[in-house]
Write an enzyme that holds these catalytic residues in place. Structure first.
Site, PDB file in Angstrom:
ATOM      1  N   ASP A 302       0.843  -1.377  -0.026  1.00 55.39           N
ATOM      2  CA  ASP A 302       0.251  -0.134  -0.375  1.00 55.39           C
ATOM      3  C   ASP A 302       0.696   1.474   0.121  1.00 55.39           C
ATOM      4  O   ASP A 302       2.116   1.268   0.598  1.00 55.39           O
ATOM      5  CB  ASP A 302      -0.804   0.294   1.402  1.00 55.39           C
ATOM      6  CG  ASP A 302       0.151   0.369   2.246  1.00 55.39           C
ATOM      7  OD1 ASP A 302       1.008  -0.825   2.764  1.00 55.39           O
ATOM      8  OD2 ASP A 302      -0.371   0.458   3.183  1.00 55.39           O
ATOM      9  N   GLU A 303       0.293   2.176  -0.556  1.00 52.29           N
ATOM     10  CA  GLU A 303       0.633   3.395  -0.710  1.00 52.29           C
ATOM     11  C   GLU A 303       2.284   4.323  -0.469  1.00 52.29           C
ATOM     12  O   GLU A 303       3.201   4.369  -0.171  1.00 52.29           O
ATOM     13  CB  GLU A 303       0.653   3.859   1.030  1.00 52.29           C
ATOM     14  CG  GLU A 303      -0.948   3.941   2.030  1.00 52.29           C
ATOM     15  CD  GLU A 303      -1.213   5.461   2.385  1.00 52.29           C
ATOM     16  OE1 GLU A 303      -2.308   5.573   3.087  1.00 52.29           O
ATOM     17  OE2 GLU A 303      -0.608   4.740   3.028  1.00 52.29           O
TER      18      GLU A 303
HETATM   19  C1  TNX Z   1      -3.678   4.208   5.083  1.00 53.05           C
HETATM   20  S1  TNX Z   1      -4.906   1.781   4.993  1.00 53.05           S
HETATM   21  C2  TNX Z   1      -2.532   2.837   5.871  1.00 53.05           C
HETATM   22  C3  TNX Z   1      -2.409   2.877   6.602  1.00 53.05           C
HETATM   23  C4  TNX Z   1      -2.629   3.760   7.783  1.00 53.05           C
HETATM   24  C5  TNX Z   1      -4.442   3.864   7.813  1.00 53.05           C
HETATM   25  C6  TNX Z   1      -4.943   4.793   9.322  1.00 53.05           C
HETATM   26  C7  TNX Z   1      -3.318   1.074   4.399  1.00 53.05           C
HETATM   27  C8  TNX Z   1      -3.006   0.234   3.414  1.00 53.05           C
HETATM   28  N1  TNX Z   1      -2.280   2.009   4.986  1.00 53.05           N
HETATM   29  O1  TNX Z   1      -0.915   3.356   6.890  1.00 53.05           O
HETATM   30  O2  TNX Z   1      -2.390   3.570   9.652  1.00 53.05           O
HETATM   31  O3  TNX Z   1      -4.429   5.005   6.778  1.00 53.05           O
HETATM   32  O4  TNX Z   1      -6.421   4.649   9.018  1.00 53.05           O
END
Ligand code: TNX
Length: 484
Positions: A302-303
């Protein structure tokens, strides 16, 4: 009162079986997996009742009152989680084709007894178990809870309380988010500084911590005894600063990163073009796979905002192959579906449309929509803990939604199941954790287990009647959220 999650068939009848008859708990066959369920039941019922509740093999005479646990029909598919539960004034019979179903029958039985049954010390009773018939089984095979132990570390005993709670609502996956920018939480023998250095930090600058391999194995066994499969996650290639701080060679420029204790996301990346990165992943995945009997390893994904798209896709394909080479199915956050996935790979939806691409290429999808099941979101503006980037998540939002129509393009056939997520940027204690889980987790569990069709008014009444159980268990919960 109808249990949570709501059973498929629930037919109350007149009368009750009273536990004061001090029944035996009988098992048929007298196999270890059945006896383990019986012992689990006896251990739940003995503290509050003070009764002996002996566990013994079923015998032909069967004239004395009993709670009978039986594998019927014997030889069912091992992954069959269905069960039947019949209570009459004369006794209790639980039948299931596999031990998991018997375990769920026992979890239902706990909820049929008065809340005082959850007390740790002897209570006066009485202990009526209302008569009736239940025939039950899950809608989805994957009913999960993700716990972020990376932003803040939670000790093994705290994780066990979370497993107890998940299992009480018939969840069967505990996804442990074991690494992130702020911390690395699992001992890796071949790369000892991951835990020794990367395990020292936490969001907000607290002490951190990590699980030794023996502690992790103990958690896996504890979960397995509750029919919960642990799904370990190593988040890659982003969310990796703790590893980048521990080993300079994992960085594209060969320089170790400083430790990170903030809560921003998207700035870190493993070096995609260095072979050492893949030796590192091979070693980490190899050790984790050996410690994890379950079928799944979660690779994050993710991200990855600090990784170029083409490099990201190349990286994910390589890591997926490493996971598969160790005999495991890869799970990843939905971003991984931007590339071609192996046939067994599972995509976890949280906040984008990438899961649609996953379903389109035939991959299975787990739904963790943030506005519904991100239980780290505040309930409302008055909630002291939690974040709010996906909005507030009151109990009704967590409960009142339908998975099969949630994401156009991801229909029921593509769905493996539903998973609640608890990120821990703002959570430091077990009380914080249970305050965010309760009362929302039971709502998510009903979405994952029960047949389609939500009845909010009925559910909120059941939930309110249920809350005294958490008091008896000594669990912190957000009482205000029961109102709406
Ligand atoms: C998004 S959900 C993220 C996390 C954070 C979360 C906080 C996701 C795959 N990545 O790194 O902790 O939001 O709500």
């Amino acid at each position: 009162m109808t249990p949570i999650p709501r059973p498929l068939v629930f037919q109350p009848a007149a009368g009750a079986f009273d536990l004061s008859a001090d029944p035996a708990i009988t098992v048929s066959p007298a196999a270890p997996a059945v006896a383990a369920v019986a012992d689990f039941l006896a251990e739940r019922l003995r503290p509050a009742t003070g009764y002996a509740l002996p566990v013994r093999p079923a015998t032909a005479e069967a004239d004395s009152p009993a709670i009978a646990l039986a594998l019927t029909p014997a030889g069912g598919a091992p992954d069959d989680e269905s069960y039947r539960l019949d209570v009459t004034a004369a006794g209790v019979r639980a039948g299931a084709p596999a031990p998991a179903g018997l375990f769920y029958a026992v979890q239902t039985l706990r909820q049929l007894l008065p809340p005082a049954i959850e007390s740790a010390t002897p209570q006066p009773g009485p202990w009526p178990l209302p008569a009736g018939h239940i025939s039950d089984g899950p809608r989805f095979a994957w009913r999960g809870l993700m716990l972020d132990v990376a932003r803040h570390f939670f000790a093994p005993d705290d994780v066990k309380r979370v497993i107890d709670l998940a299992a009480a609502y018939k969840l069967n996956r505990l996804h442990l988010h074991l690494s992130d920018d702020q911390g690395w939480r699992i001992e890796i023998a071949s790369w000892p500084d991951l835990a020794r250095v990367g395990g020292q930090t936490a969001a907000g600058g607290g002490p951190g911590g990590f699980y030794t391999q023996a502690q992790y194995a103990d958690l896996v066994a504890y979960a397995a005894a509750r029919h919960v499969t642990v799904v370990p996650e190593i988040d890659m290639p982003g969310h990796s600063n703790a590893a980048l701080a521990a080993y300079p060679e994992l960085n594209a420029d060969g320089q170790a990163r400083p430790p990170y204790t903030g809560i921003e996301v998207g700035f870190s990346s493993l070096a995609i073009d260095r072979e050492i990165t893949y030796r590192f992943i091979e070693d980490v995945i190899g050790e984790l796979a050996a410690l994890t009997p379950g079928d799944y390893l979660h690779i994050g994904g993710d991200e990855a905002l600090a990784t170029a798209r083409e490099e990201y896709l190349r990286f994910i394909a390589r890591v997926e192959a490493i996971v598969n080479a160790h005999g495991k199915r890869a799970v990843g956050w939905e971003e991984i579906a931007q590339g071609r996935l192996a046939a067994t790979t599972i995509a976890q939806h949280w906040a984008s449309g990438h899961a649609v691409a996953a379903a389109a290429q035939g991959a299975k999808v787990i739904l963790s929509p943030a506005p519904r099941v991100y239980l780290d979101m505040k309930y409302d503006a008055a909630t002291p803990l939690g974040l709010q980037w996906a909005g507030f998540v009151p109990v009704r939002a967590a409960y009142d939604w339908e998975p099969a129509t949630h994401l156009p393009g991801v229909d029921e056939a593509a769905l493996l199941g539903v998973e609640a997520a608890l990120w821990s940027e703002t959570l430091t204690t077990l009380d914080d954790v249970t305050t965010m889980l309760l009362p929302r987790l039971p709502g998510v569990a009903e979405v994952a287990w029960s047949a389609p069709g939500r009845d909010w008014d009925d559910f909120r009444r059941r939930l309110a009647a249920h809350a005294p159980r958490w008091e008896r268990m000594g669990l912190a919960f957000r009482r205000e959220a029961l109102e709406g």
